[in-house]
Write an enzyme that holds these catalytic residues in place. Sequence first.
Site, PDB file in Angstrom:
ATOM      1  N   HIS A  19       0.842  -1.212   0.000  1.00  0.00           N
ATOM      2  CA  HIS A  19       0.000   0.000   0.000  1.00  0.00           C
ATOM      3  C   HIS A  19       0.872   1.256   0.000  1.00  0.00           C
ATOM      4  O   HIS A  19       0.664   2.171  -0.790  1.00  0.00           O
ATOM      5  CB  HIS A  19      -0.915   0.015   1.233  1.00  0.00           C
ATOM      6  N   ASP A 122      -6.417   5.608   1.316  1.00  0.00           N
ATOM      7  CA  ASP A 122      -6.470   4.173   1.039  1.00  0.00           C
ATOM      8  C   ASP A 122      -7.920   3.725   1.247  1.00  0.00           C
ATOM      9  O   ASP A 122      -8.501   3.948   2.327  1.00  0.00           O
ATOM     10  CB  ASP A 122      -5.529   3.448   2.030  1.00  0.00           C
TER      11      ASP A 122
END
Length: 479
Positions: A19, A122
């Site tokens: 990520h 995110d």
Amino acid sequence: MEEATVAHVLVFPCPLQGHVGSMLKLAELLALHHLHVTFLNTECIHNRLTRFGAIEALLECYPTLHFKTISDCYNEGQHPGSRDNSMGDITLSTTLHAKPLLRQILVSENPGTPKVSCIIQDGIFGSLAIDLASELGIRIPIIHFRASSACCFWPYFWIPKLFECKELPIRDEDMDRMIRNMPGMENLLRCRDLPSFCRPSSQGNMSMDWVALQTKQSLEADALILNTFEELDGPILSQIRLHFPKLYTIGPLHHHLNVTKATGILSLRTVFFQVDRSCMAWLDAQPQGSVIYVSFGSSTIVKREELMEFWHGLVSSKKRFLWVMRHDLVAGKGNDDRIPAEVEEGTKEKGFIVEWAPQEEVLAHKATGGFLTHSGWNSTLESLVAGVPMICWPYFADQQVNNRFVSEVWKLGLDMKDVCDRHVVENMVNDLTDHRKEEFLRSTQEMGMLAHSVSPGGSSYSSLHDLVQYIKSASQENK
Ligand code: UDP
């Protein structure tokens, strides 16, 4: 003279390698387009990036890129990708710790710095930014970024429908049953190819309901970014667009950045493990296309028995191999940690082991002929761009779906899902590098060409341009 920008984007990733790595690349691309970017990281990850990545170089390179940190409950020895921390815990704890600082960043005025005019969060954090903005009465675009693949985002989104039409839940005996009712993917995924959270005994404490809820929450965001490209995922993207009309597909991000910067491979910049470059000299000494690169990413855990099956299989294949063995790759401590003599000998003769490799460079090296991978999305894209065929042994989350697409849709490799047997490993390695070598060479080369989507005129290049324009014009409106 460069146009002064009022656009200030806050980029906030989940503190996991895949990520942070992809969102930092996105942040770099935005900074290259002269946007002001604040990258929000946990202290632990920021410290690791400072030690093992290249924060200093990034700061020098991009005057408009800044880092801010939130405190976290992890220490150096227990980084958030380690086996002690499940995805659910990481997400929950990061969200809780981030809220106060996020509030402060959103309301604060700093001379010389424009106010935050857009958040790229995110998607795994669900409604975090949307809730905060509404609590503070702030109206700025909130964009969700998903680090996982489009081909998994779609099943995540479709989970409730799969329940409605009785395709879920899965029982143990259903694993080879075909999923029929998923638009764009009819009769493609078997139950075993669905995201791991759909399995009767899924890993970690991220429940299927939770994943489905987070994904649904992206509907409330103003836009969605996926690290893929039209030529790869066209049919799935058409389905996703029916629900998420403002969709930006700007991948493969690592390639996009490398092409935009035109300064070669930059993967060192976004890793938070110590890279061992000694393998590059070893690779230089190996014949072209002769090495199988083995890596299961940053958080896969294997059992000792599984490790031994891989090892025996690789040694028996008689192929050269470069294996990334993180210190926390193997679960628990077995009673017998000795390496059998024949395996040790075989490794000395044909293998090389590192704790963390410069993966993009390894995949681009002419000696690398195949990739035994856990099918993490970044690894899959990196292999695809480098034109290296894969043997897929997925661990969790989107990896099961990625594996299915690699083998059945894109024809870029072999599926070893749910099997860990030395003979299978040996046979697949030999299939990939000998028996079916020509077939995979053709398909990987063709796919590598499609990834030129990131070059001027390509689909991802245009999509990034549109994203930047959207952020800039929204920032002008909110000035
Ligand atoms: N990676 C690396 N060196 C290694 C192993 C992995 O640089 O030895 C990088 C890899 O290039 C990729 C990331 O770590 O960018 C792993 O992300 P992925 O999505 O493939 O898997 P995850 O770690 O999230 O499971």
